[in-house]
Design a protein around this motif. Structure first.
Motif, PDB file in Angstrom:
ATOM      1  N   ASN A   1       5.917   7.047   9.844  1.00  0.00           N
ATOM      2  CA  ASN A   1       4.860   6.594  10.754  1.00  0.00           C
ATOM      3  C   ASN A   1       3.488   7.008  10.248  1.00  0.00           C
ATOM      4  OD1 ASN A   1       6.666   5.402  12.521  1.00  0.00           O
ATOM      5  ND2 ASN A   1       6.773   7.155  13.910  1.00  0.00           N
ATOM      6  N   LEU A   2       3.367   8.249   9.740  1.00  0.00           N
ATOM      7  CA  LEU A   2       2.086   8.710   9.215  1.00  0.00           C
ATOM      8  C   LEU A   2       1.583   7.781   8.112  1.00  0.00           C
ATOM      9  CD1 LEU A   2      -0.191  10.816   8.741  1.00  0.00           C
ATOM     10  CD2 LEU A   2       1.353  11.906   7.088  1.00  0.00           C
ATOM     11  N   PHE A   3       2.428   7.527   7.112  1.00  0.00           N
ATOM     12  CA  PHE A   3       1.981   6.712   5.982  1.00  0.00           C
ATOM     13  C   PHE A   3       1.775   5.248   6.381  1.00  0.00           C
ATOM     14  CE2 PHE A   3       3.514  10.447   3.741  1.00  0.00           C
ATOM     15  CZ  PHE A   3       2.526  10.604   2.788  1.00  0.00           C
ATOM     16  N   THR A   4       2.495   4.795   7.361  1.00  0.00           N
ATOM     17  CA  THR A   4       2.274   3.435   7.864  1.00  0.00           C
ATOM     18  C   THR A   4       0.921   3.339   8.563  1.00  0.00           C
ATOM     19  OG1 THR A   4       4.648   3.061   8.108  1.00  0.00           O
ATOM     20  CG2 THR A   4       3.187   1.632   9.367  1.00  0.00           C
ATOM     21  N   PHE A   5       0.579   4.353   9.355  1.00  0.00           N
ATOM     22  CA  PHE A   5      -0.729   4.368  10.011  1.00  0.00           C
ATOM     23  C   PHE A   5      -1.860   4.390   8.985  1.00  0.00           C
ATOM     24  CE2 PHE A   5       1.182   6.752  13.916  1.00  0.00           C
ATOM     25  CZ  PHE A   5       1.727   5.553  14.366  1.00  0.00           C
ATOM     26  N   ILE A   6      -1.727   5.242   7.969  1.00  0.00           N
ATOM     27  CA  ILE A   6      -2.778   5.332   6.959  1.00  0.00           C
ATOM     28  C   ILE A   6      -2.907   4.004   6.215  1.00  0.00           C
ATOM     29  CG2 ILE A   6      -3.484   6.490   4.830  1.00  0.00           C
ATOM     30  CD1 ILE A   6      -2.163   9.034   5.891  1.00  0.00           C
ATOM     31  N   ALA A   7      -1.776   3.371   5.898  1.00  0.00           N
ATOM     32  CA  ALA A   7      -1.816   2.080   5.205  1.00  0.00           C
ATOM     33  C   ALA A   7      -2.495   1.015   6.067  1.00  0.00           C
ATOM     34  CB  ALA A   7      -0.400   1.643   4.835  1.00  0.00           C
TER      35      ALA A   7
ATOM     36  N   ILE B   1       0.839  -1.205   0.000  1.00  0.00           N
ATOM     37  CA  ILE B   1       0.000   0.000   0.000  1.00  0.00           C
ATOM     38  C   ILE B   1       0.871   1.251   0.000  1.00  0.00           C
ATOM     39  CG2 ILE B   1      -1.727   1.275   1.331  1.00  0.00           C
ATOM     40  CD1 ILE B   1      -2.817  -1.438   2.278  1.00  0.00           C
ATOM     41  N   HIS B   2       2.016   1.213   0.676  1.00  0.00           N
ATOM     42  CA  HIS B   2       2.944   2.354   0.669  1.00  0.00           C
ATOM     43  C   HIS B   2       3.277   2.793  -0.751  1.00  0.00           C
ATOM     44  CE1 HIS B   2       4.874   1.846   4.939  1.00  0.00           C
ATOM     45  NE2 HIS B   2       3.818   2.624   4.964  1.00  0.00           N
TER      46      HIS B   2
END
Length: 735
Positions: free
Chosen positions: A396-402, A108-109
């Motif tokens: 961390n932001l993009f990991t949370f959204i994913a 997803i990233h």
């Protein structure tokens, strides 16, 4: 024009008018409310980010706490509707699947992008932090239109990669060189910006530091203007030519086109797809760094939900959807936004403002003033030291959204985002948003177009793109093997036809890859062409390459010239006077013997150019270099010129009626240094072209020199070294 989704009816208008009248004349009304329209205030109108949620997100990414991110996401969903997607909800698709069966966070990233935010709008620290973070997770960052430091093109000793995967080509063409375009995986042509469609932009002089000026090939402290249009794009065919040129200078990179949501965008997108673009970005009316005019932020543009759905539907109906990847941006904050965007047709997702917040942005909304208190959007060194952002926070932001996306997909009973692309049947309208919106109907956004058996998402595999036809360069590169392999000096000669476009561009790619953009001496390889060269002759030509045309050339000669030399002259057998006949087309950067068409040297930022006359809008938005025009010019000369110099030979006294004096000072030659500079350029012009007309000017230099005007940007007049005049007595033209 009637909205696709209707909205406010007559009864709704009546309710709003009565409500405003009641508020205006209510007893006890003592004063008008202060603030809240642009900056968030408790008593003002609702904003998409509230202070408490903003700080919750910042704490979540700083401590790597997904529980806090969930509190932030749930808080956003609990707010009253602000965006169209807030009126939609997911329809049950089937039984949920185990979370471990859903595609990974890493997969997803790869769909995430930080949209184009230039080095200039952002501080160097913020800009490179985004790049490093996105490269770490296999995502993409967009350079914006401000160029990029070549130091970033290679990973650093610690392994961090600060290079933008996407290089943007905008109307200002700041920093767009062959080297810049060869150090990316994707090139984005920005047609407009969602927050201010059709307006262009400017970088105030106080943000143009020496570093920014170096990257943009401009002058420190002098304002830089990005014109509203691209001056080489006035039709879909012209856009197709730029796409062709970019695919020649970088034969591996995909080329995308950034559009903004608007009525009729579907038709535009169909033309873009037919022009061989690989990616289409539909940008919404919110987002941006806050530097746009308030009137534009509040009242211009459309939501990406409307533009994206129209583009997906039109491309699908025209059997074009499988040719391009759709991307969208504009206020995407959480996993729910991402999944809804996918269901409306998107495959990639730009997250800009939220990524700035993760780095410390507190939404004070003064990005244009160079006073950002947290060092995100400023060039002030003292304020930049307050920057606390790190790549880890952005990761961390993009990991949370994913992870948020994965949980939603699992609940819907699907295992990948690909399975929901274009699946508007999984969405329902659950609210009108407000009582007075009595006619709001989102069904047009949710219509499922007939695909006719064609794929409803992009079928290009990783590393693939929509290829374009080869040009004469394919043959030139074969013949130039001694240069490319052994570094031998060469001269090659060919007949040329006007169907052969972008000659010298792919060769410049090969030279850049082998020797760098300045690794060869000027004239190391000379390519002589006899006939009529097609469009974009010598586009992005680099130092070491010299193109000589005995004949004429179409539009865009020397587009993005990166150190190369181009000479265009009439055939030796021609009896036509060179100064009275047009032999190069419009939007030209490097001059030649013979006249040029419209927009000669537009946005020139460093080339030395000589031409024997030009059409309208010569030297428009020029920021650097030297232009010599040995003949009459068209209307609007030097409009928006903020850098560089121009010398215009005014044999009939008409120049005062053709120059746009809004940003320039026009004077007679009064300094021995600048007289020598002008004469030397004309001497070189005669040597290269054997122009009888220019030779006549040199033969009578003592008299003809007095017919030249020197055109200097007002902001440059006191910065020139040597100065404009050897004395205080100078004739100045008042345009």
């Amino acid at each position: 024009m009637t909205s696709r989704i209707s909205g406010l009816g007559l009864s709704g208008i009546q309710k709003k008018v009565v409500e405003q009248h009641r508020r205006a004349f209510a007893a006890g009304t003592a004063m008008l409310p202060v603030g809240g329209f642009y900056r968030s205030r408790r008593s003002g109108e609702a904003h998409a980010f509230t202070g408490d949620l903003l700080h919750t997100l910042q704490e979540a990414v700083a401590t790597d706490d997904y529980r806090l991110y969930r509190a932030y996401a749930d808080g956003l969903k609990a707010m009253r509707p602000i965006n169209l997607r807030d009126l939609l909800d997911f329809r049950s698709h089937g039984r949920p699947v185990p979370l471990e069966e859903v595609e990974s966070i890493t997969e997803i990233h790869k769909r995430f992008v930080t949209p184009g935010m230039s080095l200039g709008a952002l501080s160097p620290e913020a800009h490179e932090t985004l790049n490093i973070a996105m490269n770490r997770i296999g995502a993409k960052s967009d350079s914006g239109e401000g160029g990029e430091d070549p130091e970033r093109y290679r990973p650093r000793p610690n392994g961090d990669n600060a290079n933008s995967a996407i290089k943007q080509v905008a109307s200002g063409r700041f920093g767009v060189t062959a080297e810049y375009l060869n150090n990316c995986r994707e090139i984005e042509i920005k047609i407009a910006q969602g927050a201010k469609p059709g307006e262009g932009g400017q970088l105030p002089g106080f943000k143009v530091t020496p570093e920014i000026a170096r990257l943009r090939h401009a002058t420190p402290g002098v304002m830089l203007i990005s014109p509203p249009p691209h001056h080489d794009i006035y039709s879909i065919e012209a856009l197709a030519q730029l796409i062709y040129d970019l695919k020649q200078i970088n034969p591996k990179a995909r080329v995308g086109v950034k559009l903004v949501a608007r009525t009729g965008i579907g038709t535009i997108a169909a033309g873009v797809a037919k022009a061989n673009a690989d990616v289409i970005l539909v940008s919404g009316h919110v987002g941006g760094t806050g530097a746009s005019p308030q009137t534009s932020i509040k009242f211009a543009g459309l939501p990406w939900e409307m533009g994206l759905s129209e583009v997906h539907q039109v491309l699908t109906l025209n059997r074009l959807r499988h040719r391009v990847k759709l991307r969208t941006d504009g206020g995407i904050k959480i996993g729910r936004d991402v999944v809804i965007a996918a269901m409306l047709g998107a495959e990639e997702f730009g997250i800009g403002t939220t990524s700035l917040i993760a780095m410390g942005c507190i939404m004070v909304r003064q990005c244009h003033s160079n006073t950002c208190p947290v060092g995100v959007c400023t060039q002030d060194k003292a304020l930049r030291r307050k920057f606390t952002g790190t790549p880890e926070k952005v990761v961390n932001l993009f990991t949370f959204i994913a992870e948020d996306v994965r949980q939603i997909l699992a609940g819907l009973g699907v295992r990948s985002l690909d399975e929901v692309v274009g699946r508007t049947d999984l969405l329902d309208q659950v609210s009108r948003g407000a009582e007075h919106l009595d006619d709001l109907d989102l069904n047009p956004l949710l219509a499922l177009p007939d695909a006719g058996g064609f794929p409803t998402r992009c079928s290009l595999k990783d590393g693939m793109r929509n290829e374009v036809l080869e040009t004469l360069d394919e043959r030139i590169i074969r013949d130039a093997r001694p240069l490319l392999e052994e570094g031998e000096k060469m001269q090659l000669t060919y007949d040329v036809h006007n169907t052969q476009r972008a000659i010298g561009t792919k060769l410049s790619h090969m030279i850049t890859r082998k020797y760098g953009m300045t690794g060869l001496q000027p004239g190391h390889i000379t390519v002589r062409l006899r006939g009529t060269a097609g469009q974009s002759l010598g586009a992005f030509a680099v130092q070491g390459l010299k193109l000589e045309v005995f004949g004429d050339a179409n539009d865009y000669v020397g587009k993005g010239l990166s150190g190369g030399t181009i000479v265009v002259r009439p055939p030796m057998s021609s009896v036509l006077p060179s100064h009275a006949n047009t032999i190069i087309g419009n939007t030209v950067l490097y001059g030649a013997t013979g006249q040029a068409g419209e927009r000669f040297a537009v946005r020139n930022s460093g080339a030395s150019v000589v031409v024997e006359g030009c059409g309208a809008c010569g030297c428009e938005y020029m920021t650097g270099g030297v232009a010599v025009i040995l003949g009459p010019v068209g209307a609007n000369f030097a409009a928006g010129m903020t850098g560089g110099l121009a010398f215009v030979y005014d044999s009939d006294g008409s120049f005062q009626h053709r120059v746009n004096g809004g940003t320039v000072l026009v004077r007679r030659l009064a300094a021995a240094h600048w007289k020598r500079v002008l004469r030397d350029l004309i001497v070189e012009h005669v040597r290269e072209t054997q122009s009888m007309y220019a030779a006549h000017i040199l033969l009578n230099w003592g008299r003809e020199m007095n017919r030249f005007w020197q055109v200097v940007p007002l902001e440059m007049a006191d910065r020139l070294s040597p100065p404009l005049s050897d004395s205080d007595e100078t004739v100045t033209l008042r345009a």
